[in-house]
Design a protein around this motif. Structure first.
Motif, PDB file in Angstrom:
ATOM      1  N   ASP A 135       0.828  -1.207   0.000  1.00  0.00           N
ATOM      2  CA  ASP A 135       0.000   0.000   0.000  1.00  0.00           C
ATOM      3  C   ASP A 135       0.862   1.257   0.000  1.00  0.00           C
ATOM      4  O   ASP A 135       0.609   2.216  -0.736  1.00  0.00           O
ATOM      5  CB  ASP A 135      -0.914  -0.028   1.224  1.00  0.00           C
ATOM      6  CG  ASP A 135      -2.139   0.851   1.060  1.00  0.00           C
ATOM      7  OD1 ASP A 135      -2.543   1.074  -0.097  1.00  0.00           O
ATOM      8  OD2 ASP A 135      -2.679   1.308   2.068  1.00  0.00           O
ATOM      9  N   ASP A 136       1.896   1.266   0.833  1.00  0.00           N
ATOM     10  CA  ASP A 136       2.804   2.416   0.881  1.00  0.00           C
ATOM     11  C   ASP A 136       3.538   2.581  -0.454  1.00  0.00           C
ATOM     12  O   ASP A 136       3.699   3.704  -0.952  1.00  0.00           O
ATOM     13  CB  ASP A 136       3.815   2.254   2.011  1.00  0.00           C
ATOM     14  CG  ASP A 136       3.191   2.415   3.389  1.00  0.00           C
ATOM     15  OD1 ASP A 136       2.065   2.961   3.475  1.00  0.00           O
ATOM     16  OD2 ASP A 136       3.812   1.982   4.379  1.00  0.00           O
ATOM     17  N   ALA A 137       3.990   1.475  -1.018  1.00  0.00           N
ATOM     18  CA  ALA A 137       4.701   1.531  -2.297  1.00  0.00           C
ATOM     19  C   ALA A 137       3.793   2.052  -3.408  1.00  0.00           C
ATOM     20  O   ALA A 137       4.228   2.825  -4.273  1.00  0.00           O
ATOM     21  CB  ALA A 137       5.241   0.146  -2.660  1.00  0.00           C
ATOM     22  N   LEU A 138       2.523   1.638  -3.373  1.00  0.00           N
ATOM     23  CA  LEU A 138       1.574   2.112  -4.373  1.00  0.00           C
ATOM     24  C   LEU A 138       1.327   3.607  -4.217  1.00  0.00           C
ATOM     25  O   LEU A 138       1.222   4.341  -5.211  1.00  0.00           O
ATOM     26  CB  LEU A 138       0.259   1.337  -4.256  1.00  0.00           C
ATOM     27  CG  LEU A 138      -0.865   1.743  -5.215  1.00  0.00           C
ATOM     28  CD1 LEU A 138      -0.409   1.651  -6.666  1.00  0.00           C
ATOM     29  CD2 LEU A 138      -2.099   0.871  -4.979  1.00  0.00           C
ATOM     30  N   GLY A 139       1.240   4.080  -2.963  1.00  0.00           N
ATOM     31  CA  GLY A 139       1.055   5.508  -2.739  1.00  0.00           C
ATOM     32  C   GLY A 139       2.183   6.326  -3.327  1.00  0.00           C
ATOM     33  O   GLY A 139       1.953   7.389  -3.933  1.00  0.00           O
ATOM     34  N   THR A 140       3.400   5.840  -3.198  1.00  0.00           N
ATOM     35  CA  THR A 140       4.551   6.534  -3.783  1.00  0.00           C
ATOM     36  C   THR A 140       4.512   6.467  -5.302  1.00  0.00           C
ATOM     37  O   THR A 140       4.743   7.464  -5.992  1.00  0.00           O
ATOM     38  CB  THR A 140       5.860   5.905  -3.267  1.00  0.00           C
ATOM     39  OG1 THR A 140       5.914   6.025  -1.839  1.00  0.00           O
ATOM     40  CG2 THR A 140       7.070   6.575  -3.885  1.00  0.00           C
ATOM     41  N   TRP A 141       4.191   5.297  -5.843  1.00  0.00           N
ATOM     42  CA  TRP A 141       4.208   5.079  -7.295  1.00  0.00           C
ATOM     43  C   TRP A 141       3.180   5.947  -8.013  1.00  0.00           C
ATOM     44  O   TRP A 141       3.436   6.463  -9.098  1.00  0.00           O
ATOM     45  CB  TRP A 141       3.941   3.602  -7.578  1.00  0.00           C
ATOM     46  CG  TRP A 141       3.994   3.227  -9.023  1.00  0.00           C
ATOM     47  CD1 TRP A 141       5.081   2.843  -9.750  1.00  0.00           C
ATOM     48  CD2 TRP A 141       2.884   3.199  -9.935  1.00  0.00           C
ATOM     49  NE1 TRP A 141       4.732   2.577 -11.053  1.00  0.00           N
ATOM     50  CE2 TRP A 141       3.386   2.791 -11.196  1.00  0.00           C
ATOM     51  CE3 TRP A 141       1.528   3.482  -9.813  1.00  0.00           C
ATOM     52  CZ2 TRP A 141       2.574   2.658 -12.315  1.00  0.00           C
ATOM     53  CZ3 TRP A 141       0.708   3.346 -10.934  1.00  0.00           C
ATOM     54  CH2 TRP A 141       1.227   2.940 -12.154  1.00  0.00           C
ATOM     55  N   ARG A 142       1.998   6.126  -7.413  1.00  0.00           N
ATOM     56  CA  ARG A 142       0.923   6.835  -8.107  1.00  0.00           C
ATOM     57  C   ARG A 142       1.056   8.353  -8.040  1.00  0.00           C
ATOM     58  O   ARG A 142       0.312   9.058  -8.729  1.00  0.00           O
ATOM     59  CB  ARG A 142      -0.430   6.426  -7.523  1.00  0.00           C
ATOM     60  CG  ARG A 142      -0.621   6.808  -6.069  1.00  0.00           C
ATOM     61  CD  ARG A 142      -1.985   6.423  -5.547  1.00  0.00           C
ATOM     62  NE  ARG A 142      -3.036   7.274  -6.064  1.00  0.00           N
ATOM     63  CZ  ARG A 142      -4.130   7.620  -5.369  1.00  0.00           C
ATOM     64  NH1 ARG A 142      -4.285   7.168  -4.121  1.00  0.00           N
ATOM     65  NH2 ARG A 142      -5.037   8.388  -5.897  1.00  0.00           N
TER      66      ARG A 142
END
Length: 360
Positions: A135-142
């Motif tokens: 979830d944290d990685a997705l927040g950064t990616w988007r």
């Protein structure tokens, strides 16, 4: 709690298996059998439909596992240690999930097998930590990206008209947005394929679908399904960016290789909510079944209570399908009436019309 209704039946004892077989069960689609010694059940299973069933950490008589796999079952070895990094900092790639040519021994399959067999507190904590990290990685990616979702059925086979439409839609939407899907097969794979080929011509996308159609489904061989997809994916030196958000809850359906970033979760409820949340530019709903209908009204609920400035467009493709086959449209339209979301829900007849509505 083990699920014993709906699309999943979990069998963890020979007593339960024998009970169900004695009651006449012969269609084992959706069953998950874990940790069983099935060497004495060869004939009993041979007369059953075991397509799309999953055997995890089971033992078999010689040739029995190969026979089950040939008839469409997924046969996975047991996994003891945690196969994933619960503290990872980045999203997955297809090469990471398919880290070996033998799918049953790949990271994707090992994680699914571990989910099915490890139920203790430590395993549960590892899964929670993993999903939080993704979830944290997705927040950064988007960050800085405008995402548009494509939702649709997993059953569309490569080469079929619905699959071609989804691939064309993915290419059209990717001209303005980053395409996000559930990351699985069917319409999801097709949309990620179209987005990957966003810089190519419509003819190139059509040719790619034709090549993929040589292996229309991941059954009976995930390896063959992945291999032809990898050949198609490798043709484009600079692929268009897209996102897949699959779940190991449906681990019997492997992730597609065309998404350039993959946020794979253990918990399906979390994954569903996150997928809808990240699609800030709107969502296109292609014809689908129970899962797609759920996504329509889950998204509708978010829009129903949203502030006017945060309502995201909803576009249903297929007038006949959504008004008669599965009449979600009349209810959606009634729900939206008089709300800020009303001008943002649409019913169209083609993927081209859907892409036009979401053109920036």
């Amino acid at each position: 709690m083990l699920r014993t209704r709906g699309r999943v039946v979990v069998i963890e004892s020979l007593t339960e298996l024998d009970r169900r077989l004695a009651l006449g069960a012969r269609r084992l689609t959706g069953w998950r059998l874990t940790g069983l010694d099935l060497s004495g059940h060869g004939e009993a299973l041979r007369v059953c439909d075991t397509s799309r069933s999953t055997f995890v950490g089971c033992s078999f008589a010689p040739g029995q596992a190969e026979d089950l796999a040939a008839h469409g079952a997924l046969v996975l070895p047991g996994v003891g240690a945690v196969p994933v990094d619960p503290h990872r900092r980045t999203l997955y790639t297809a090469d990471e999930l398919y880290d070996t040519a033998d799918y049953a021994r790949s990271l994707d399959a090992r994680a699914y097998a571990w989910l099915q067999t490890e139920h203790g507190a430590e395993a549960a904590l590892a899964r929670v930590l993993h999903d939080r990290a993704v979830d944290d990685a997705l927040g950064t990616w988007r960050t800085g990206r405008s995402l548009v979702g494509v939702m649709g059925g997993h059953a569309a086979r490569r080469g079929e008209p619905d699959y071609r439409d989804a691939a064309r839609l993915g290419r059209l939407l990717a001209q303005d947005h980053v395409v996000a899907t559930g990351g699985g097969p069917g319409a999801m794979e097709a949309a990620n394929l179209g987005a990957r080929l966003a810089g190519e011509s419509a003819e190139t996308v059509s040719d790619a679908v034709t090549e993929l159609a040589a292996v229309p489904s991941f059954r009976p061989s995930v390896e063959a399904w992945v291999a032809v997809a990898r050949r198609v994916a490798g043709v484009v030196p600079e692929p268009g960016v897209s996102l897949g958000v699959p779940t190991w809850h449906y681990g019997h359906e492997p992730p597609n290789v065309f998404a350039t970033a993959i946020a794979k979760y253990f918990r399906n409820a979390l994954r569903e909510a996150i997928l809808l949340e990240v699609c800030d530019a709107g969502i296109v709903f292609l014809p689908g079944a129970g899962g797609t209908v759920q996504e329509i009204f889950q998204d509708a609920c978010e829009n129903y209570y949203a502030e006017p400035h945060s309502v995201a467009p909803m576009v249903l493709v297929g007038r006949e399908y959504w008004t008669h086959t599965l009449p979600a449209w009349p209810l959606l339209r009634a729900l939206a009436r008089g709300r800020p979301m009303e001008p943002h829900v649409h019913l169209v007849d083609s993927v081209d019309a859907a892409a036009d509505l979401l053109h920036r």
